[in-house]
Motif scaffolding. Structure first.
Motif: not given
Ligand code: FES
Length: 573
Positions: A60-62, A91-94, A128-131, A200-203, A207-209
Protein backbone atom coordinates in the motif's frame (compact mmCIF):
# COMPACT_ATOMS: atom_id res chain seq x y z
CA UNK A 1 22.61 -8.15 -43.61
CA UNK A 2 21.48 -6.73 -40.27
CA UNK A 3 22.09 -3.00 -39.79
CA UNK A 4 24.58 -3.05 -36.93
CA UNK A 5 24.93 0.69 -36.58
CA UNK A 6 24.08 1.85 -33.09
CA UNK A 7 24.97 -1.62 -31.92
CA UNK A 8 27.80 -0.76 -29.56
CA UNK A 9 28.08 -3.92 -27.44
CA UNK A 10 28.59 -1.80 -24.31
CA UNK A 11 25.66 0.61 -24.48
CA UNK A 12 22.05 1.07 -25.50
CA UNK A 13 19.46 -1.53 -26.23
CA UNK A 14 21.89 -3.81 -28.05
CA UNK A 15 24.33 -4.27 -25.16
CA UNK A 16 24.65 -7.65 -23.53
CA UNK A 17 23.46 -9.70 -26.49
CA UNK A 18 22.63 -13.36 -26.09
CA UNK A 19 25.26 -15.76 -27.40
CA UNK A 20 23.89 -17.72 -30.32
CA UNK A 21 27.31 -17.85 -31.96
CA UNK A 22 26.06 -15.34 -34.55
CA UNK A 23 26.08 -11.70 -33.41
CA UNK A 24 23.91 -10.37 -36.24
CA UNK A 25 21.30 -13.01 -35.50
CA UNK A 26 21.29 -11.89 -31.85
CA UNK A 27 20.68 -8.28 -32.92
CA UNK A 28 17.94 -9.32 -35.32
CA UNK A 29 16.18 -11.38 -32.65
CA UNK A 30 16.38 -8.69 -29.98
CA UNK A 31 15.04 -6.03 -32.32
CA UNK A 32 12.25 -8.26 -33.58
CA UNK A 33 10.83 -8.62 -30.08
CA UNK A 34 11.49 -4.98 -29.15
CA UNK A 35 9.65 -3.80 -32.27
CA UNK A 36 6.65 -5.90 -31.27
CA UNK A 37 6.11 -3.27 -28.55
CA UNK A 38 5.83 -0.58 -31.22
CA UNK A 39 9.25 1.00 -30.75
CA UNK A 40 10.78 2.66 -33.80
CA UNK A 41 14.40 2.11 -34.77
CA UNK A 42 15.08 5.71 -33.70
CA UNK A 43 13.73 5.02 -30.22
CA UNK A 44 15.78 1.86 -29.94
CA UNK A 45 18.91 3.82 -30.76
CA UNK A 46 18.45 6.07 -27.70
CA UNK A 47 20.29 5.55 -24.40
CA UNK A 48 18.20 3.19 -22.30
CA UNK A 49 17.11 4.01 -18.77
CA UNK A 50 15.57 1.11 -16.89
CA UNK A 51 13.09 1.94 -14.16
CA UNK A 52 13.00 -0.55 -11.30
CA UNK A 53 9.28 -0.49 -10.62
CA UNK A 54 7.89 -1.72 -7.34
CA UNK A 55 4.18 -1.14 -7.61
CA UNK A 56 2.30 -4.03 -5.97
CA UNK A 57 -1.15 -4.48 -4.52
CA UNK A 58 0.61 -6.09 -1.58
CA UNK A 59 2.43 -2.80 -0.97
CA UNK A 60 0.00 0.00 0.00
CA UNK A 61 2.91 2.41 0.55
CA UNK A 62 3.54 2.31 -3.21
CA UNK A 63 -0.07 2.71 -4.32
CA UNK A 64 0.72 5.97 -6.15
CA UNK A 65 3.61 4.52 -8.15
CA UNK A 66 1.70 4.27 -11.48
CA UNK A 67 1.35 8.06 -11.56
CA UNK A 68 4.97 8.53 -10.47
CA UNK A 69 6.15 6.13 -13.16
CA UNK A 70 4.49 8.20 -15.88
CA UNK A 71 6.35 11.26 -14.61
CA UNK A 72 9.70 9.42 -14.51
CA UNK A 73 9.20 8.20 -18.07
CA UNK A 74 8.31 11.71 -19.22
CA UNK A 75 11.56 12.96 -17.75
CA UNK A 76 13.59 10.25 -19.45
CA UNK A 77 11.93 10.85 -22.81
CA UNK A 78 12.34 14.66 -22.67
CA UNK A 79 16.05 14.16 -21.95
CA UNK A 80 16.49 11.93 -25.01
CA UNK A 81 16.41 8.50 -23.40
CA UNK A 82 14.33 5.39 -23.88
CA UNK A 83 12.42 4.57 -20.67
CA UNK A 84 11.84 0.88 -19.99
CA UNK A 85 10.28 -0.02 -16.68
CA UNK A 86 10.73 -3.50 -15.28
CA UNK A 87 9.10 -5.14 -12.26
CA UNK A 88 11.04 -6.30 -9.26
CA UNK A 89 10.07 -7.73 -5.92
CA UNK A 90 8.29 -5.17 -3.74
CA UNK A 91 8.36 -5.38 0.05
CA UNK A 92 5.82 -4.00 2.50
CA UNK A 93 6.16 -4.11 6.25
CA UNK A 94 2.81 -5.59 7.18
CA UNK A 95 2.19 -8.08 4.38
CA UNK A 96 5.25 -10.34 4.55
CA UNK A 97 5.86 -13.37 6.73
CA UNK A 98 7.83 -13.84 8.85
CA UNK A 99 8.98 -10.24 8.22
CA UNK A 100 10.17 -7.98 5.42
CA UNK A 101 13.81 -8.01 6.54
CA UNK A 102 14.10 -11.61 5.46
CA UNK A 103 13.43 -10.55 1.88
CA UNK A 104 15.52 -7.37 1.62
CA UNK A 105 18.50 -9.33 0.32
CA UNK A 106 16.28 -11.23 -2.12
CA UNK A 107 14.99 -7.94 -3.52
CA UNK A 108 18.57 -6.66 -3.70
CA UNK A 109 19.63 -9.76 -5.64
CA UNK A 110 16.63 -9.54 -7.97
CA UNK A 111 17.23 -5.85 -8.65
CA UNK A 112 21.01 -6.16 -9.08
CA UNK A 113 20.77 -9.03 -11.51
CA UNK A 114 18.05 -7.37 -13.59
CA UNK A 115 20.03 -4.11 -13.80
CA UNK A 116 23.05 -6.06 -14.93
CA UNK A 117 21.38 -8.59 -17.23
CA UNK A 118 19.00 -6.27 -19.10
CA UNK A 119 20.20 -3.80 -21.70
CA UNK A 120 20.15 -0.49 -19.85
CA UNK A 121 22.66 2.33 -19.53
CA UNK A 122 21.28 3.71 -16.27
CA UNK A 123 18.55 2.91 -13.81
CA UNK A 124 15.95 4.83 -11.81
CA UNK A 125 15.14 3.00 -8.58
CA UNK A 126 11.58 3.61 -7.40
CA UNK A 127 11.36 2.74 -3.72
CA UNK A 128 9.72 3.88 -0.53
CA UNK A 129 8.60 1.35 2.05
CA UNK A 130 11.28 0.45 4.59
CA UNK A 131 13.28 -2.32 2.94
CA UNK A 132 12.85 -1.25 -0.67
CA UNK A 133 15.24 1.70 -0.63
CA UNK A 134 18.16 -0.15 1.02
CA UNK A 135 17.60 -3.17 -1.22
CA UNK A 136 17.73 -0.98 -4.31
CA UNK A 137 20.79 0.96 -3.18
CA UNK A 138 22.61 -2.28 -2.33
CA UNK A 139 21.70 -3.60 -5.77
CA UNK A 140 22.77 -0.47 -7.60
CA UNK A 141 26.07 -0.31 -5.74
CA UNK A 142 26.88 -3.85 -6.86
CA UNK A 143 25.51 -3.53 -10.41
CA UNK A 144 27.83 -0.55 -10.99
CA UNK A 145 25.74 1.25 -13.64
CA UNK A 146 24.69 4.90 -13.24
CA UNK A 147 21.77 4.84 -10.80
CA UNK A 148 19.46 7.37 -9.17
CA UNK A 149 16.86 6.71 -6.51
CA UNK A 150 13.35 8.13 -6.57
CA UNK A 151 11.72 8.11 -3.14
CA UNK A 152 7.96 7.49 -2.96
CA UNK A 153 7.45 10.04 -0.16
CA UNK A 154 5.61 10.01 3.15
CA UNK A 155 1.87 9.88 3.85
CA UNK A 156 -0.14 12.87 5.04
CA UNK A 157 -1.59 12.81 8.53
CA UNK A 158 -5.23 12.23 9.41
CA UNK A 159 -7.57 12.82 12.39
CA UNK A 160 -9.03 10.70 15.11
CA UNK A 161 -11.40 12.88 17.15
CA UNK A 162 -9.22 15.73 18.49
CA UNK A 163 -5.93 13.97 17.71
CA UNK A 164 -3.82 14.41 14.61
CA UNK A 165 -2.61 10.92 13.74
CA UNK A 166 -0.16 9.22 11.40
CA UNK A 167 1.43 5.82 11.04
CA UNK A 168 3.00 4.52 12.97
CA UNK A 169 4.22 6.09 16.21
CA UNK A 170 0.57 6.82 16.91
CA UNK A 171 -0.35 3.21 16.05
CA UNK A 172 1.76 2.13 19.02
CA UNK A 173 0.61 4.89 21.35
CA UNK A 174 -3.05 4.05 20.84
CA UNK A 175 -2.32 0.33 21.14
CA UNK A 176 -0.57 0.92 24.47
CA UNK A 177 -3.66 2.80 25.68
CA UNK A 178 -5.83 -0.09 24.54
CA UNK A 179 -3.59 -2.64 26.32
CA UNK A 180 -3.70 -0.52 29.45
CA UNK A 181 -7.53 -0.66 29.33
CA UNK A 182 -7.94 3.04 28.49
CA UNK A 183 -9.65 2.41 25.13
CA UNK A 184 -12.50 0.12 24.10
CA UNK A 185 -12.43 -2.37 21.21
CA UNK A 186 -14.76 -0.10 19.22
CA UNK A 187 -12.47 2.88 19.76
CA UNK A 188 -9.30 1.04 18.71
CA UNK A 189 -11.11 -0.21 15.61
CA UNK A 190 -12.04 3.36 14.77
CA UNK A 191 -8.39 4.41 15.19
CA UNK A 192 -7.36 1.58 12.85
CA UNK A 193 -9.38 3.24 10.08
CA UNK A 194 -7.75 6.66 10.58
CA UNK A 195 -4.04 5.85 10.88
CA UNK A 196 -3.18 5.44 7.18
CA UNK A 197 -5.35 7.48 4.86
CA UNK A 198 -3.15 8.47 1.92
CA UNK A 199 -0.60 6.82 -0.35
CA UNK A 200 3.00 6.91 0.75
CA UNK A 201 5.26 5.71 3.52
CA UNK A 202 4.74 6.11 7.26
CA UNK A 203 4.09 9.70 8.26
CA UNK A 204 6.84 9.92 10.90
CA UNK A 205 10.64 9.62 10.91
CA UNK A 206 10.42 5.83 10.78
CA UNK A 207 12.67 3.57 8.77
CA UNK A 208 11.27 4.61 5.39
CA UNK A 209 11.84 8.33 5.92
CA UNK A 210 15.17 7.62 7.60
CA UNK A 211 16.29 5.64 4.55
CA UNK A 212 15.08 8.42 2.26
CA UNK A 213 17.19 10.86 4.28
CA UNK A 214 20.17 8.50 4.14
CA UNK A 215 19.77 8.28 0.36
CA UNK A 216 19.90 12.09 0.20
CA UNK A 217 22.83 12.16 2.64
CA UNK A 218 24.71 9.71 0.44
CA UNK A 219 23.95 11.81 -2.63
CA UNK A 220 21.89 9.13 -4.40
CA UNK A 221 18.68 11.16 -4.92
CA UNK A 222 18.01 14.63 -6.27
CA UNK A 223 18.66 17.34 -3.66
CA UNK A 224 15.61 18.27 -1.62
CA UNK A 225 13.47 15.32 -2.65
CA UNK A 226 13.68 12.92 0.31
CA UNK A 227 10.78 14.31 2.30
CA UNK A 228 8.31 15.52 -0.33
CA UNK A 229 4.94 13.99 0.61
CA UNK A 230 3.73 11.20 -1.65
CA UNK A 231 0.63 13.06 -2.79
CA UNK A 232 2.28 16.49 -3.26
CA UNK A 233 2.63 17.85 -6.81
CA UNK A 234 6.33 18.41 -6.07
CA UNK A 235 6.66 14.63 -5.84
CA UNK A 236 5.58 14.32 -9.48
CA UNK A 237 7.97 17.09 -10.49
CA UNK A 238 10.75 15.28 -8.60
CA UNK A 239 9.90 12.09 -10.47
CA UNK A 240 10.15 13.82 -13.85
CA UNK A 241 13.42 15.51 -12.89
CA UNK A 242 14.82 12.19 -11.65
CA UNK A 243 14.11 10.58 -15.02
CA UNK A 244 15.92 13.40 -16.82
CA UNK A 245 18.88 13.23 -14.45
CA UNK A 246 19.28 9.52 -15.10
CA UNK A 247 19.88 10.25 -18.79
CA UNK A 248 22.50 12.89 -17.98
CA UNK A 249 24.25 10.50 -15.58
CA UNK A 250 24.98 8.15 -18.49
CA UNK A 251 27.24 10.63 -20.26
CA UNK A 252 28.88 11.57 -16.97
CA UNK A 253 29.47 7.86 -16.18
CA UNK A 254 28.27 8.64 -12.66
CA UNK A 255 28.27 5.18 -11.10
CA UNK A 256 27.31 4.56 -7.46
CA UNK A 257 30.89 3.80 -6.38
CA UNK A 258 31.76 7.44 -7.16
CA UNK A 259 28.94 8.65 -4.90
CA UNK A 260 28.82 6.05 -2.10
CA UNK A 261 32.23 6.38 -0.43
CA UNK A 262 33.59 6.28 3.12
CA UNK A 263 33.11 10.06 3.26
CA UNK A 264 29.51 10.07 2.03
CA UNK A 265 28.71 7.19 4.39
CA UNK A 266 29.96 9.41 7.25
CA UNK A 267 27.67 12.18 5.96
CA UNK A 268 24.75 9.75 5.89
CA UNK A 269 25.45 8.66 9.47
CA UNK A 270 25.45 12.33 10.54
CA UNK A 271 22.06 12.80 8.90
CA UNK A 272 20.70 9.67 10.56
CA UNK A 273 21.90 10.92 13.94
CA UNK A 274 20.66 14.46 13.47
CA UNK A 275 17.20 13.16 12.66
CA UNK A 276 17.08 10.76 15.59
CA UNK A 277 16.39 8.30 12.78
CA UNK A 278 15.53 4.63 12.84
CA UNK A 279 17.87 2.05 14.33
CA UNK A 280 17.21 0.02 11.20
CA UNK A 281 19.05 2.75 9.31
CA UNK A 282 22.33 1.56 10.83
CA UNK A 283 21.83 -1.99 9.56
CA UNK A 284 20.79 -0.87 6.10
CA UNK A 285 23.55 1.71 5.76
CA UNK A 286 26.13 -0.89 6.84
CA UNK A 287 24.81 -3.20 4.10
CA UNK A 288 24.85 -0.47 1.42
CA UNK A 289 28.35 0.67 2.40
CA UNK A 290 29.52 -2.94 2.50
CA UNK A 291 28.60 -3.30 -1.18
CA UNK A 292 31.31 -0.77 -2.10
CA UNK A 293 33.79 -2.17 0.41
CA UNK A 294 33.23 0.48 3.10
CA UNK A 295 32.85 -0.72 6.69
CA UNK A 296 30.44 1.11 8.95
CA UNK A 297 32.28 0.73 12.24
CA UNK A 298 30.07 1.00 15.36
CA UNK A 299 32.92 2.69 17.25
CA UNK A 300 32.93 5.30 14.48
CA UNK A 301 29.16 5.61 14.95
CA UNK A 302 29.80 6.57 18.58
CA UNK A 303 32.41 9.17 17.57
CA UNK A 304 29.95 10.70 15.13
CA UNK A 305 27.10 10.46 17.63
CA UNK A 306 29.10 12.36 20.25
CA UNK A 307 29.60 15.25 17.84
CA UNK A 308 26.27 15.38 15.98
CA UNK A 309 23.30 17.20 17.49
CA UNK A 310 19.71 15.99 17.09
CA UNK A 311 18.06 18.75 15.05
CA UNK A 312 14.70 17.43 13.88
CA UNK A 313 11.74 17.29 16.24
CA UNK A 314 9.79 14.79 14.16
CA UNK A 315 7.99 11.88 15.74
CA UNK A 316 9.03 9.59 17.34
CA UNK A 317 11.32 12.41 18.58
CA UNK A 318 9.06 14.95 20.28
CA UNK A 319 5.35 14.62 20.24
CA UNK A 320 4.11 17.07 17.70
CA UNK A 321 5.49 17.03 14.18
CA UNK A 322 5.21 14.67 11.22
CA UNK A 323 7.04 14.29 7.92
CA UNK A 324 4.74 16.75 6.12
CA UNK A 325 5.77 19.36 8.70
CA UNK A 326 9.42 18.45 8.23
CA UNK A 327 9.11 18.95 4.47
CA UNK A 328 7.41 22.30 4.89
CA UNK A 329 10.02 23.30 7.47
CA UNK A 330 12.87 22.95 5.00
CA UNK A 331 13.49 19.21 4.78
CA UNK A 332 16.87 17.53 4.58
CA UNK A 333 18.51 20.60 3.03
CA UNK A 334 17.84 22.61 6.20
CA UNK A 335 19.40 19.87 8.33
CA UNK A 336 22.42 19.58 6.02
CA UNK A 337 23.04 23.32 6.19
CA UNK A 338 23.11 23.19 10.00
CA UNK A 339 25.51 20.25 9.88
CA UNK A 340 27.71 21.84 7.22
CA UNK A 341 30.85 22.27 9.39
CA UNK A 342 30.70 18.54 10.19
CA UNK A 343 30.15 17.23 6.66
CA UNK A 344 32.48 16.09 3.90
CA UNK A 345 31.53 18.73 1.35
CA UNK A 346 33.55 17.32 -1.53
CA UNK A 347 31.27 14.28 -1.91
CA UNK A 348 29.60 13.95 -5.32
CA UNK A 349 25.83 13.73 -5.73
CA UNK A 350 23.76 12.34 -8.60
CA UNK A 351 23.65 15.79 -10.21
CA UNK A 352 27.43 15.81 -10.62
CA UNK A 353 27.65 18.67 -8.13
CA UNK A 354 29.40 18.26 -4.82
CA UNK A 355 27.47 18.48 -1.56
CA UNK A 356 29.28 21.77 -0.88
CA UNK A 357 28.08 23.24 -4.20
CA UNK A 358 24.56 22.12 -3.44
CA UNK A 359 24.54 23.69 0.02
CA UNK A 360 26.05 26.94 -1.27
CA UNK A 361 23.13 27.23 -3.68
CA UNK A 362 20.64 26.84 -0.84
CA UNK A 363 21.99 29.52 1.51
CA UNK A 364 19.17 31.60 2.99
CA UNK A 365 16.40 29.08 2.27
CA UNK A 366 13.46 29.12 4.66
CA UNK A 367 13.59 27.03 7.84
CA UNK A 368 10.81 26.54 10.40
CA UNK A 369 12.74 26.40 13.67
CA UNK A 370 9.87 24.76 15.54
CA UNK A 371 10.56 21.60 13.54
CA UNK A 372 14.22 21.85 12.48
CA UNK A 373 16.39 23.34 15.19
CA UNK A 374 19.65 25.20 14.76
CA UNK A 375 22.94 23.59 15.73
CA UNK A 376 23.22 26.26 18.42
CA UNK A 377 19.89 25.28 20.00
CA UNK A 378 19.39 21.61 19.13
CA UNK A 379 16.77 19.15 20.35
CA UNK A 380 19.68 17.22 21.92
CA UNK A 381 23.36 18.16 21.84
CA UNK A 382 24.36 14.63 20.84
CA UNK A 383 23.17 12.07 18.31
CA UNK A 384 20.11 9.90 18.65
CA UNK A 385 21.80 6.50 18.35
CA UNK A 386 24.58 4.94 20.39
CA UNK A 387 26.42 1.63 20.14
CA UNK A 388 26.95 -0.33 23.35
CA UNK A 389 29.64 -2.95 23.93
CA UNK A 390 30.39 -5.35 26.76
CA UNK A 391 30.16 -8.93 27.87
CA UNK A 392 26.52 -9.15 26.77
CA UNK A 393 27.24 -7.62 23.34
CA UNK A 394 30.90 -8.24 22.39
CA UNK A 395 30.31 -7.09 18.79
CA UNK A 396 27.93 -4.31 19.72
CA UNK A 397 24.29 -3.40 20.28
CA UNK A 398 22.30 -0.25 19.51
CA UNK A 399 20.11 1.98 21.65
CA UNK A 400 18.08 4.89 20.33
CA UNK A 401 18.62 7.26 23.22
CA UNK A 402 16.59 10.06 21.60
CA UNK A 403 13.45 7.88 21.85
CA UNK A 404 14.29 6.41 25.28
CA UNK A 405 13.81 7.39 28.94
CA UNK A 406 17.02 9.00 30.31
CA UNK A 407 16.24 7.94 33.89
CA UNK A 408 16.69 4.32 32.76
CA UNK A 409 20.11 4.86 31.14
CA UNK A 410 22.41 4.09 34.11
CA UNK A 411 21.19 1.09 36.01
CA UNK A 412 21.52 -2.54 36.93
CA UNK A 413 18.56 -4.88 36.72
CA UNK A 414 17.34 -8.43 37.05
CA UNK A 415 16.88 -10.30 33.76
CA UNK A 416 13.46 -11.70 32.91
CA UNK A 417 14.18 -13.96 29.95
CA UNK A 418 11.94 -15.00 27.07
CA UNK A 419 13.62 -17.65 24.95
CA UNK A 420 11.70 -16.93 21.73
CA UNK A 421 8.85 -14.92 20.28
CA UNK A 422 6.46 -17.78 21.04
CA UNK A 423 7.62 -17.81 24.66
CA UNK A 424 7.16 -14.04 24.81
CA UNK A 425 3.63 -14.24 23.44
CA UNK A 426 2.73 -17.07 25.82
CA UNK A 427 3.98 -15.48 29.06
CA UNK A 428 4.32 -11.68 28.81
CA UNK A 429 0.77 -11.02 30.02
CA UNK A 430 0.52 -13.95 32.43
CA UNK A 431 -0.89 -12.64 35.73
CA UNK A 432 1.66 -14.71 37.67
CA UNK A 433 4.72 -13.45 35.73
CA UNK A 434 7.26 -12.42 38.36
CA UNK A 435 8.22 -8.98 37.00
CA UNK A 436 8.62 -5.42 38.25
CA UNK A 437 9.22 -2.15 36.44
CA UNK A 438 12.90 -2.27 37.52
CA UNK A 439 13.57 -5.58 35.75
CA UNK A 440 15.18 -5.90 32.32
CA UNK A 441 13.10 -7.84 29.78
CA UNK A 442 15.32 -10.05 27.57
CA UNK A 443 14.23 -11.61 24.28
CA UNK A 444 16.49 -14.33 22.83
CA UNK A 445 16.53 -16.02 19.43
CA UNK A 446 15.15 -13.16 17.39
CA UNK A 447 18.33 -12.34 15.47
CA UNK A 448 19.06 -12.77 11.76
CA UNK A 449 19.91 -16.48 11.88
CA UNK A 450 16.93 -17.41 14.04
CA UNK A 451 13.71 -18.86 12.68
CA UNK A 452 12.17 -15.41 13.15
CA UNK A 453 14.82 -13.80 10.86
CA UNK A 454 15.27 -10.66 12.95
CA UNK A 455 11.76 -9.24 13.19
CA UNK A 456 10.88 -5.82 14.58
CA UNK A 457 10.08 -7.45 17.89
CA UNK A 458 12.54 -5.52 20.06
CA UNK A 459 9.71 -3.25 21.22
CA UNK A 460 8.69 -5.87 23.77
CA UNK A 461 5.30 -5.01 25.21
CA UNK A 462 5.17 -3.82 28.78
CA UNK A 463 3.57 -6.72 30.72
CA UNK A 464 -0.14 -5.98 30.94
CA UNK A 465 -0.22 -5.91 34.71
CA UNK A 466 2.55 -3.27 34.75
CA UNK A 467 0.97 -1.30 31.89
CA UNK A 468 -2.29 -1.19 33.82
CA UNK A 469 -0.37 0.09 36.83
CA UNK A 470 0.89 2.97 34.72
CA UNK A 471 4.37 1.72 33.70
CA UNK A 472 5.22 3.33 30.36
CA UNK A 473 8.81 2.19 29.79
CA UNK A 474 11.27 -0.50 30.92
CA UNK A 475 14.72 -1.63 29.79
CA UNK A 476 14.24 -4.19 27.02
CA UNK A 477 17.14 -6.05 25.37
CA UNK A 478 17.15 -8.37 22.36
CA UNK A 479 18.95 -9.50 19.23
CA UNK A 480 15.89 -8.36 17.25
CA UNK A 481 15.23 -5.05 15.47
CA UNK A 482 12.64 -2.39 16.26
CA UNK A 483 10.40 -0.36 14.02
CA UNK A 484 11.70 3.11 13.33
CA UNK A 485 8.40 4.42 14.61
CA UNK A 486 8.81 2.79 18.04
CA UNK A 487 10.14 4.37 21.22
CA UNK A 488 11.35 3.29 24.64
CA UNK A 489 14.53 2.22 26.43
CA UNK A 490 15.22 -0.57 24.03
CA UNK A 491 18.58 -2.20 23.31
CA UNK A 492 18.65 -3.93 19.94
CA UNK A 493 20.80 -5.81 17.42
CA UNK A 494 22.81 -7.50 20.19
CA UNK A 495 25.70 -9.22 18.42
CA UNK A 496 26.57 -11.96 18.16
CA UNK A 497 22.94 -13.07 18.32
CA UNK A 498 21.77 -16.05 20.38
CA UNK A 499 21.47 -18.31 17.32
CA UNK A 500 25.12 -17.58 16.47
CA UNK A 501 26.27 -18.50 19.98
CA UNK A 502 26.29 -14.97 21.40
CA UNK A 503 26.17 -14.39 25.17
CA UNK A 504 22.58 -13.13 24.96
CA UNK A 505 21.60 -16.78 24.44
CA UNK A 506 23.17 -17.68 27.79
CA UNK A 507 21.23 -15.23 29.95
CA UNK A 508 18.91 -16.84 32.52
CA UNK A 509 16.07 -15.26 34.46
CA UNK A 510 17.46 -13.79 37.65
CA UNK A 511 20.88 -12.83 36.19
CA UNK A 512 22.01 -9.29 36.77
CA UNK A 513 22.72 -6.99 33.80
CA UNK A 514 24.32 -3.56 33.89
CA UNK A 515 23.44 -0.87 31.34
CA UNK A 516 25.41 2.35 31.05
CA UNK A 517 24.56 4.54 28.09
CA UNK A 518 27.11 7.10 29.35
CA UNK A 519 29.94 4.54 29.24
CA UNK A 520 28.50 2.73 26.17
CA UNK A 521 28.44 -0.51 28.18
CA UNK A 522 26.17 -3.54 28.36
CA UNK A 523 27.41 -6.27 30.68
CA UNK A 524 26.11 -9.60 31.85
CA UNK A 525 27.16 -9.92 35.48
CA UNK A 526 27.63 -13.69 35.53
CA UNK A 527 31.01 -15.28 36.16
CA UNK A 528 32.90 -16.97 33.34
CA UNK A 529 32.75 -20.49 34.83
CA UNK A 530 28.96 -20.39 35.01
CA UNK A 531 28.73 -19.06 31.44
CA UNK A 532 31.05 -21.86 30.25
CA UNK A 533 28.79 -24.41 31.88
CA UNK A 534 25.73 -22.91 30.19
CA UNK A 535 27.52 -22.73 26.85
CA UNK A 536 28.31 -26.44 26.93
CA UNK A 537 24.66 -27.27 27.54
CA UNK A 538 23.36 -24.79 24.94
CA UNK A 539 21.58 -25.97 21.76
CA UNK A 540 21.72 -23.21 19.16
CA UNK A 541 18.29 -22.39 17.78
CA UNK A 542 19.05 -21.56 14.16
CA UNK A 543 16.39 -21.44 11.47
CA UNK A 544 15.05 -24.93 10.75
CA UNK A 545 14.49 -24.21 7.05
CA UNK A 546 16.09 -27.02 5.04
CA UNK A 547 15.65 -25.73 1.50
CA UNK A 548 15.22 -22.76 -0.76
CA UNK A 549 15.67 -19.10 0.07
CA UNK A 550 15.10 -19.61 3.79
CA UNK A 551 17.98 -22.03 3.94
CA UNK A 552 20.22 -19.69 1.95
CA UNK A 553 19.26 -16.85 4.28
CA UNK A 554 20.05 -18.57 7.55
CA UNK A 555 23.27 -20.06 6.20
CA UNK A 556 24.78 -16.89 4.72
CA UNK A 557 23.26 -13.89 6.50
CA UNK A 558 25.81 -11.80 8.38
CA UNK A 559 25.30 -10.26 11.81
CA UNK A 560 23.78 -6.82 12.38
CA UNK A 561 27.09 -4.88 12.44
CA UNK A 562 27.77 -6.15 8.89
CA UNK A 563 24.30 -5.09 7.79
CA UNK A 564 22.72 -8.56 7.66
CA UNK A 565 23.79 -8.80 4.03
CA UNK A 566 24.60 -12.21 2.61
CA UNK A 567 28.30 -12.94 2.97
CA UNK A 568 28.62 -13.82 -0.73
CA UNK A 569 27.07 -10.55 -1.92
CA UNK A 570 29.80 -8.36 -0.49
CA UNK A 571 32.64 -7.54 -2.87
CA UNK A 572 35.38 -10.14 -3.16
CA UNK A 573 38.44 -9.03 -1.22
FE1 FES B 1 5.60 1.15 4.46
FE2 FES B 1 5.74 2.14 7.09
S1 FES B 1 4.72 0.38 6.32
S2 FES B 1 6.75 2.79 5.29
Amino acid sequence: MVDSKNSNPNQGFLQGLQSYGDRDFSIYMRRAFARSQGFSMAELARPVVGVAYTHSKFNPCHRHFPELLEAVKRGITFAGGLALEFPTISLHESTLAPNSMKFRNLMAMDTEEMIRAQPMDAVVLMGGCDKTVPAQLMAAASAAKPAIQLIGGPQMTSRYKDDRVGACTDCRKFWMRYRAGDMSSAEIEAVEGRLVTTAGTCAVMGTASTMAAIAEGLGMILPGTAAIPAVHADRLRAAEATGGEAVRMIAAKLTPDRIITAKSVDNAVRILLALGGSTNGIIHLAAIAGRVGVKLDLKRLNELSDTTPVLAAVKPVGNEFYMEDFFAAGGIGAVLRELKPLLNLDCLTVTGETLGQRLASEEGHYVDRRVIKSAAEPVEPQGGLVALFGSLAPDGAIIKRSAATPSLFEREGRAIVFSSLDDLAARIDAPDLDVTADDFLILQNAGPRSAAAMPEAGFLPIPKKLARAGVKDMVRISDARMSGTAFGTIVLHVAPEAAAGGPIGLVATGDRIRLSVKDRKLDLLVDAAELDKRRKAQVLQTSPEARGYGQLFSRTVTQAPEGCDFDFLRPAK
